[in-house]
Design a protein around this motif. Structure first.
Motif, mmCIF file in Angstrom:
data_model
loop_
_atom_site.group_PDB
_atom_site.id
_atom_site.type_symbol
_atom_site.label_atom_id
_atom_site.label_comp_id
_atom_site.label_asym_id
_atom_site.label_seq_id
_atom_site.Cartn_x
_atom_site.Cartn_y
_atom_site.Cartn_z
ATOM 1 N N ASP A 188 80.942 -23.005 -16.745
ATOM 2 C CA ASP A 188 81.449 -23.834 -15.555
ATOM 3 C C ASP A 188 80.861 -23.339 -14.350
ATOM 4 O O ASP A 188 81.060 -23.679 -13.122
ATOM 5 C CB ASP A 188 83.484 -23.594 -15.576
ATOM 6 C CG ASP A 188 83.776 -24.191 -16.806
ATOM 7 O OD1 ASP A 188 82.792 -24.893 -17.041
ATOM 8 O OD2 ASP A 188 84.550 -23.456 -16.772
ATOM 9 N N GLY A 189 80.760 -21.290 -14.155
ATOM 10 C CA GLY A 189 79.802 -20.930 -13.096
ATOM 11 C C GLY A 189 78.582 -21.507 -13.128
ATOM 12 O O GLY A 189 77.912 -20.290 -11.716
ATOM 13 N N THR A 190 77.746 -21.593 -14.100
ATOM 14 C CA THR A 190 76.508 -22.032 -14.052
ATOM 15 C C THR A 190 75.534 -22.186 -12.785
ATOM 16 O O THR A 190 74.575 -21.294 -11.620
ATOM 17 C CB THR A 190 75.058 -22.417 -15.126
ATOM 18 O OG1 THR A 190 75.964 -21.992 -15.781
ATOM 19 C CG2 THR A 190 74.378 -22.704 -14.738
ATOM 20 N N PRO A 241 73.246 -21.885 -18.766
ATOM 21 C CA PRO A 241 74.807 -21.852 -19.288
ATOM 22 C C PRO A 241 74.920 -20.773 -20.616
ATOM 23 O O PRO A 241 76.350 -20.077 -20.108
ATOM 24 C CB PRO A 241 74.632 -23.587 -19.874
ATOM 25 C CG PRO A 241 73.822 -24.498 -18.953
ATOM 26 C CD PRO A 241 72.680 -23.687 -18.936
ATOM 27 N N VAL A 269 71.274 -28.309 -16.286
ATOM 28 C CA VAL A 269 72.464 -27.783 -14.977
ATOM 29 C C VAL A 269 72.185 -26.366 -14.357
ATOM 30 O O VAL A 269 71.832 -26.927 -13.099
ATOM 31 C CB VAL A 269 73.703 -27.200 -16.495
ATOM 32 C CG1 VAL A 269 74.665 -26.510 -15.766
ATOM 33 C CG2 VAL A 269 73.773 -28.061 -17.080
ATOM 34 N N SER A 307 82.289 -17.925 -19.604
ATOM 35 C CA SER A 307 82.302 -19.798 -19.466
ATOM 36 C C SER A 307 80.804 -19.842 -18.619
ATOM 37 O O SER A 307 80.504 -19.221 -17.819
ATOM 38 C CB SER A 307 83.496 -20.305 -18.326
ATOM 39 O OG SER A 307 83.579 -21.790 -18.056
ATOM 40 N N ALA A 313 78.136 -18.196 -19.629
ATOM 41 C CA ALA A 313 79.231 -18.111 -20.428
ATOM 42 C C ALA A 313 79.821 -16.910 -20.986
ATOM 43 O O ALA A 313 80.272 -16.279 -21.422
ATOM 44 C CB ALA A 313 78.747 -19.225 -21.972
#
Length: 312
Positions: free
Chosen positions: A92-94, A81, A148, A90, A85
């Motif tokens: 969010d796309g991990t 992450p 994640v 960001s 980022a």
């Protein structure tokens, strides 16, 4: 469905080759500017995917020549992450970044004739700098953080994850716990300095024992990466119980220290044949070492030299 997750070739006792130092090949051989040394963005361009196909072709052919398996790793060493980022703005796309990288290898593998076993490795990297223990987490924090990426990799056809270039124990414990929770085998790969110790100063054997004690020996096996054999050969005590947990080496081409490599503006490719002989010398002492490959500065020439020295 993963092909080898329940029966890893890496644990069969037979040799398994890996690819080389993907990031240094991209930067120094292909002239590609990698943001923050992250390779996952190359998958977003047709030219990058074409390069990776050619790159994998060479290693698959080499493994076929020697009649062994080839572990192909994803371009996700810096796809946790924080790094996503930093590069994309960001975190969010991990999950999507990691799934894309594994799907690319799985699609590539599906197009081959299947004669060469190809376990797929989801590459996980440290949260911070691989050479400096500068963002220390507790084991619980590390497990939460890495979950994640690891959960995303576990949802794909990846056969295992390998956490490369880890430099302190607590992060390794967290990674092992996150992988166990996600239901995917994990290899823990520590990096060492020129004295064979982790960047924290901890002896390698103590680090392996500590992770095993904290996780009930959850990792499938351990490795060393991003170091030259001259840095670690002297600490591999053949009588020490922890050495039996060490099953893989992905060595650097250069004998330089991490600090010197950080400052280098030109690639030190070392001597492929000498590297192969040194890996052979280590494997003669530790014949259970099965995963043999390269890290920074290595390419198909170095892996071919390792294969010739160890497998011929």
């Amino acid at each position: 469905m993963p092909r080898y997750r329940d029966a890893l070739p890496q644990l069969s006792g037979k040799p398994v080759l890996t690819d080389g130092g993907l990031e240094t090949v991209l930067v120094f051989h292909e002239g590609i500017d990698l943001p923050s040394f992250a390779s996952f963005p190359v998958l977003r361009e047709a030219s990058g995917r074409e390069f990776l196909t050619r790159y994998f072709d060479g290693f698959v052919a080499l493994a076929g020549k020697h009649g062994v398996a080839i572990e192909l790793g994803s371009a996700t060493w810096r796809a946790n992450p924080d790094w996503v980022a930093l590069i994309d703005g960001s975190p969010d796309g991990t999950a999507g970044v990691n799934r894309q990288a594994i799907d690319f290898i799985a699609d590539y593998r599906d197009k081959l004739d299947g004669s060469t076993p190809i376990p797929i490795c989801g590459a996980v990297g440290p949260r911070g700098d691989g050479y400096i223990a500068d963002s220390a987490m507790s084991p619980d924090q590390a497990a939460d953080y890495h979950a994640v990426q690891i959960e995303a990799l576990a949802s794909t056809e990846a056969d295992l994850i390998t956490a490369f270039t880890l430099n302190y124990v607590e992060e390794a414990v967290g990674v092992a716990r996150a992988a166990a929770t996600a239901g995917i085998p994990a290899a823990i790969s520590f990096t060492v300095e020129t004295d064979g110790r982790l960047p924290t100063g901890q002896p390698l054997g103590d680090a392996i024992q500590q992770v095993d004690e904290a996780t009930s020996a959850a990792p499938a096996y351990y490795m060393i990466n991003c170091a030259h054999p001259t840095h670690f050969a002297g600490v591999l005590d053949t009588e020490a119980p922890w050495v039996t947990r060490l099953r893989g080496l992905r060595a650097n081409a250069s004998m330089m220290s991490h600090a010197d490599l950080e400052e280098a503006t030109e690639l030190d490719e070392g001597n492929p044949d000498d590297l192969g002989r040194r890996i052979r010398s280590v494997r003669d002492r530790l014949p259970h070492l099965s995963v043999l490959g390269g890290c920074c500065g290595t390419d198909i020439r170095h892996i071919a030299a390792i294969a010739n020295a160890c497998l011929s």
